[in-house]
Design a protein around this motif. Sequence first.
Motif, PDB file in Angstrom:
ATOM      1  N   MET A 128      49.448  39.083  44.965  1.00 22.35           N
ATOM      2  CA  MET A 128      49.170  37.673  45.241  1.00 22.35           C
ATOM      3  C   MET A 128      47.895  37.164  44.595  1.00 22.35           C
ATOM      4  O   MET A 128      47.810  35.993  44.211  1.00 22.35           O
ATOM      5  N   HIS A 152      49.123  31.607  40.547  1.00 22.23           N
ATOM      6  CA  HIS A 152      50.184  30.586  40.510  1.00 22.23           C
ATOM      7  C   HIS A 152      51.522  31.211  40.888  1.00 22.23           C
ATOM      8  O   HIS A 152      52.369  30.561  41.507  1.00 22.23           O
ATOM      9  N   TYR A 153      51.717  32.475  40.524  1.00 21.18           N
ATOM     10  CA  TYR A 153      52.971  33.154  40.855  1.00 21.18           C
ATOM     11  C   TYR A 153      53.145  33.261  42.367  1.00 21.18           C
ATOM     12  O   TYR A 153      54.247  33.072  42.894  1.00 21.18           O
ATOM     13  N   ALA A 154      52.054  33.583  43.087  1.00 15.97           N
ATOM     14  CA  ALA A 154      52.133  33.730  44.547  1.00 15.97           C
ATOM     15  C   ALA A 154      52.550  32.423  45.204  1.00 15.97           C
ATOM     16  O   ALA A 154      53.308  32.406  46.175  1.00 15.97           O
ATOM     17  N   SER A 156      54.185  29.737  43.626  1.00 20.25           N
ATOM     18  CA  SER A 156      55.500  29.281  43.178  1.00 20.25           C
ATOM     19  C   SER A 156      56.636  30.158  43.707  1.00 20.25           C
ATOM     20  O   SER A 156      57.744  29.675  43.949  1.00 20.25           O
ATOM     21  N   SER A 157      56.384  31.438  43.907  1.00 18.66           N
ATOM     22  CA  SER A 157      57.429  32.353  44.358  1.00 18.66           C
ATOM     23  C   SER A 157      57.623  32.344  45.872  1.00 18.66           C
ATOM     24  O   SER A 157      58.588  32.930  46.382  1.00 18.66           O
ATOM     25  N   GLY A 158      56.725  31.699  46.579  1.00 18.56           N
ATOM     26  CA  GLY A 158      56.811  31.683  48.039  1.00 18.56           C
ATOM     27  C   GLY A 158      56.159  32.881  48.702  1.00 18.56           C
ATOM     28  O   GLY A 158      56.180  33.022  49.926  1.00 18.56           O
ATOM     29  N   LEU A 159      55.545  33.769  47.889  1.00 16.15           N
ATOM     30  CA  LEU A 159      54.896  34.958  48.429  1.00 16.15           C
ATOM     31  C   LEU A 159      53.710  34.587  49.314  1.00 16.15           C
ATOM     32  O   LEU A 159      53.475  35.231  50.347  1.00 16.15           O
TER      33      LEU A 159
END
Length: 288
Positions: A128, A152-154, A156-159
Amino acid sequence: MLFGLLGNILTILVVWLRPHMRSSTYLYLSSMAVSDLLILLLLPLDLYKLWRPRPWLLGDLACKLTMFLSECCTFCTILHITFLSLERYMAVCWPITAKTLVTRRRTRALIGCLWLGAAVSAAPVLVMVGVEEGIDGGHEGELDKRECRCTHYAVSSGLLSAMMILSNLYFLIPLCILGLVYSLIGRTLWLRPQSSRKDQSHRHTVKMLGVIVLAFVLCWLPFHVGRTIFSLSLGTYFNLVSSVLFYLSAAVNPLLYNLMSARYRHAVNLLYGHGKFCHILFPRKLTV
């Protein structure tokens, strides 16, 4: 930070250097002291990030590990308080079963499992967070905008949302368990005659743990609420207050042990009286 470090180190030394203090209750408390020590050692980094959030100069690995360690110790403390309270419930309400099930060896193994469970639960933090370019709040002309933050991945991915739910469940479920457990313990002790020496000992231990749980709830409830509302306009100020209470919780437990437990105070006095504490700090001076 200094008060908490000294208090928690003393708690660990008292439990591990005094054989009569290695009961299941104090084994849990000494393990909690290790968790609180790690939390307090991260305080300088949190202060540094508040003072200068960018640029982050310690690298991506340090960013991930510090955030992971903070989350792991948070989960670990909650698990310790919950299982310690369940152990007290067994000792008070099912004493014969507790004598068979609750042993030092099993307690040590369970503590190891609690640390492992907390580490697994906190593992998503390693994905995250990371070092990324800051997109807001930078100073004009600032070239290096690297920041230790949620990626940004955390988001956008809902993590991030999933981890927020997990964190809140880690607080709310144990809170419900603690409420039920201490209600049952209180009911059992209330119905028993107060002449029993063992029951008087149970009452004293439960009082100490009740104060610890109360301090835990008062200090950690704002922390979890602050995590949920951090995106609101009051979130920044609320998070500052909740962070102070979060670190206060890691520092205050040794003081509560000292105030509530004559056994703990006696063990500390013996530790000082026999010079073991000084021998650890200054081994050469004492051996000359």
